[in-house]
Scaffold this motif. Structure first.
Motif, PDB file in Angstrom:
ATOM      1  N   LEU A 214       0.803  -1.220   0.000  1.00 20.61           N
ATOM      2  CA  LEU A 214       0.000   0.000   0.000  1.00 20.61           C
ATOM      3  C   LEU A 214       0.838   1.274   0.000  1.00 20.61           C
ATOM      4  CD1 LEU A 214      -3.013  -0.919   2.308  1.00 20.61           C
ATOM      5  CD2 LEU A 214      -2.629  -1.373  -0.111  1.00 20.61           C
ATOM      6  N   SER A 215       2.159   1.128   0.056  1.00 19.40           N
ATOM      7  CA  SER A 215       3.002   2.320  -0.101  1.00 19.40           C
ATOM      8  C   SER A 215       2.842   2.925  -1.490  1.00 19.40           C
ATOM      9  CB  SER A 215       4.473   1.964   0.143  1.00 19.40           C
ATOM     10  OG  SER A 215       4.919   1.000  -0.807  1.00 19.40           O
ATOM     11  N   ALA A 216       2.312   2.132  -2.425  1.00 18.93           N
ATOM     12  CA  ALA A 216       2.057   2.648  -3.772  1.00 18.93           C
ATOM     13  C   ALA A 216       1.086   3.822  -3.743  1.00 18.93           C
ATOM     14  CB  ALA A 216       1.503   1.529  -4.656  1.00 18.93           C
ATOM     15  N   TYR A 217       0.194   3.858  -2.741  1.00 18.31           N
ATOM     16  CA  TYR A 217      -0.794   4.935  -2.677  1.00 18.31           C
ATOM     17  C   TYR A 217      -0.168   6.242  -2.204  1.00 18.31           C
ATOM     18  CZ  TYR A 217      -4.260   1.378  -3.568  1.00 18.31           C
ATOM     19  OH  TYR A 217      -4.991   0.371  -4.168  1.00 18.31           O
ATOM     20  N   ALA A 218       0.949   6.156  -1.488  1.00 19.74           N
ATOM     21  CA  ALA A 218       1.683   7.367  -1.129  1.00 19.74           C
ATOM     22  C   ALA A 218       2.488   7.878  -2.315  1.00 19.74           C
ATOM     23  CB  ALA A 218       2.604   7.084   0.061  1.00 19.74           C
ATOM     24  N   GLU A 219       3.009   6.960  -3.130  1.00 25.64           N
ATOM     25  CA  GLU A 219       3.804   7.337  -4.295  1.00 25.64           C
ATOM     26  C   GLU A 219       2.925   7.817  -5.453  1.00 25.64           C
ATOM     27  OE1 GLU A 219       5.879   3.780  -5.164  1.00 25.64           O
ATOM     28  OE2 GLU A 219       6.985   3.745  -3.262  1.00 25.64           O
ATOM     29  N   ARG A 220       1.747   7.189  -5.612  1.00 23.30           N
ATOM     30  CA  ARG A 220       0.836   7.549  -6.710  1.00 23.30           C
ATOM     31  C   ARG A 220      -0.567   7.699  -6.127  1.00 23.30           C
ATOM     32  NH1 ARG A 220       3.483   2.981  -8.373  1.00 23.30           N
ATOM     33  NH2 ARG A 220       1.563   1.745  -8.372  1.00 23.30           N
ATOM     34  N   PRO A 221      -0.859   8.808  -5.473  1.00 17.84           N
ATOM     35  CA  PRO A 221      -2.154   8.950  -4.778  1.00 17.84           C
ATOM     36  C   PRO A 221      -3.369   8.778  -5.685  1.00 17.84           C
ATOM     37  CG  PRO A 221      -0.635  10.692  -4.126  1.00 17.84           C
ATOM     38  CD  PRO A 221       0.009   9.981  -5.276  1.00 17.84           C
ATOM     39  N   TRP A 222      -3.204   9.067  -6.971  1.00 20.72           N
ATOM     40  CA  TRP A 222      -4.349   9.010  -7.881  1.00 20.72           C
ATOM     41  C   TRP A 222      -4.922   7.601  -8.024  1.00 20.72           C
ATOM     42  CZ3 TRP A 222      -3.982   5.838 -12.133  1.00 20.72           C
ATOM     43  CH2 TRP A 222      -2.686   5.435 -12.504  1.00 20.72           C
ATOM     44  N   ILE A 223      -4.127   6.566  -7.711  1.00 21.94           N
ATOM     45  CA  ILE A 223      -4.640   5.206  -7.883  1.00 21.94           C
ATOM     46  C   ILE A 223      -5.693   4.846  -6.837  1.00 21.94           C
ATOM     47  CG2 ILE A 223      -2.453   4.479  -8.910  1.00 21.94           C
ATOM     48  CD1 ILE A 223      -1.825   2.943  -6.370  1.00 21.94           C
ATOM     49  N   ALA A 224      -5.867   5.709  -5.828  1.00 19.20           N
ATOM     50  CA  ALA A 224      -6.898   5.454  -4.818  1.00 19.20           C
ATOM     51  C   ALA A 224      -8.294   5.457  -5.435  1.00 19.20           C
ATOM     52  CB  ALA A 224      -6.820   6.495  -3.703  1.00 19.20           C
TER      53      ALA A 224
END
Length: 387
Positions: free
Chosen positions: A264-274
């Motif tokens: 879920l660190s991907a959501y910090a790197e690419r917030p738009w994927i939320a």
């Protein structure tokens, strides 16, 4: 040739990663309600006439819907050969079970009405149940195992090798998180099948479908939320520890990967994927509301949005990883090192640009022709029809 030179290798890799996702989502959106109806059949339809009504809602379209599954497998074979080799060998027994279920389904469609015996027809009805429920569950289990990572490694000549014996290749997939992912998959496709039945039927079949679909939708939302929490606090992610070469050679051993941290660190790197999990929750919530309120077309569309969001959230969360390795993270397959050549991806893209619109146009035409409800009068007036 000019277009070939304009589209970079790394861009083509991302395009084909996205197209693979589109094909798999297309399969879930179309054949998903076929599987859902099959899994619901013994519960939403009590009499033979009611069961024939439910079967006739999917009988004319299931073969066309399964084209998306074939296209997805073909795309993996041609665009991502290492992924095809590793997944189809490691998940061999699970895929054999899925294929057996897919074989049973058309046999059940064709043979169910050949005899008037209640016992005969009931046996085939349960075969249709298995042909829908088993793949729906195992597809989710497979996705859960992809997120957990698979125990394989690549030899220096890129031959995939698995830990464990032959039987463990199947039993080893049945891990708790993977089973939870299977519950998400099964319940959301039950909801999807129920949404389809409310659109295509009336009477008691539709009433029962609304009741069961409402519960299935709530289970799907709860299981999806629980899977997200489990993924955040109980599952290690994967990350590159070396420089990422997006247009480098198609050799997974070319890069260095380590296991640790959270997916879920991907959501910090690419917030738009939320937006993907948001679509998943909103779609399911609105589909459940539609089922409870008796809406039809909008309920099916919301159900499709929920499925789209749930499946898309997996791919976006893992990007650029496609199939991580738990025993040798450096062998993990990613978008940047597991694809076919630049030329192969380009030729496939041209072919897809030509034929995909034709497939979509034909599919749209078929659904337009078959629009409308299936009623008990329809099936009783033609008691010797195929379905």
């Amino acid at each position: 040739m000019i277009l070939y030179e304009l589209i970079d290798f790394d861009t083509l890799r991302v395009i084909w990663w996205a197209l693979l996702g589109v094909l798999l989502i297309g399969f879930a959106l179309t054949d998903g309600f076929d599987m859902g109806v099959g899994a619901l059949l013994p519960f939403v339809a009590r009499s033979d006439v009611e069961r024939r009504v439910a079967i006739n809602t999917v009988g004319p379209v299931w073969e066309g819907n399964q084209v998306w599954f074939i296209l997805g497998g073909g795309a993996i074979f041609a665009a991502w050969p290492p992924l095809y080799a590793v997944s189809f060998s490691g998940f061999y027994l699970a895929m054999f079970v899925v294929l057996a279920a897919f074989i049973v389904r058309p046999v059940a469609f064709k043979y169910r009405s050949k005899r008037d015996s209640a016992t005969w027809r009931t046996c085939w009805d349960w075969a249709l149940f298995a042909g829908g429920a088993v793949p729906a569950l195992l597809f989710g289990v497979a996705v859960g195992n992809v997120l957990l990572g698979v125990p394989f490694h690549l030899t220096p000549d890129l031959m995939p090798m698995y830990d464990g014996n032959f039987a463990m290749k199947f039993l080893g997939l049945l891990r708790p998180f993977a089973l939870l992912s299977g519950v998400v998959s099964l319940s959301m496709l039950l909801m999807h099948g129920a949404a389809w039945l409310t659109l295509k039927t009336d009477g008691m079949v539709a009433i029962r479908a609304r009741a069961i679909g409402t519960v299935a939708g709530m289970v799907a939302a709860g299981a999806y939320a629980l899977a997200g929490l489990w993924l955040a606090f109980g599952v290690d992610g994967f990350a590159f520890t070396s420089e990422v070469v997006a247009n480098g050679p198609s050799n997974p051993l070319y890069s260095e990967v380590a296991r640790g941290g959270s997916w879920l660190s991907a959501y910090a790197e690419r917030p738009w994927i939320a937006i993907a999990p948001l679509m998943g929750f909103v779609g399911i919530a609105m589909a459940v509301r539609g089922l409870r309120e008796g809406f039809e077309v909008s309920t099916l569309l919301w159900s499709k949005l929920g499925i789209f969001g749930i499946i898309a959230s997996v791919g976006l969360t893992m990007f650029p990883f496609i199939l991580p390795s738990t025993v040798d993270p450096d062998s993990s397959l990613t978008v940047w090192d597991a694809s076919s050549s630049h030329r192969t991806l380009f030729i496939m893209l041209v072919v897809t640009a030509i034929f995909m619109p034709l497939i979509l146009a034909y599919t749209s035409w078929v659904y337009k022709v078959l629009w409308g409800k299936v009623t008990e009068d329809d099936v009783t007036a033609n008691s010797h029809s195929v379905y």
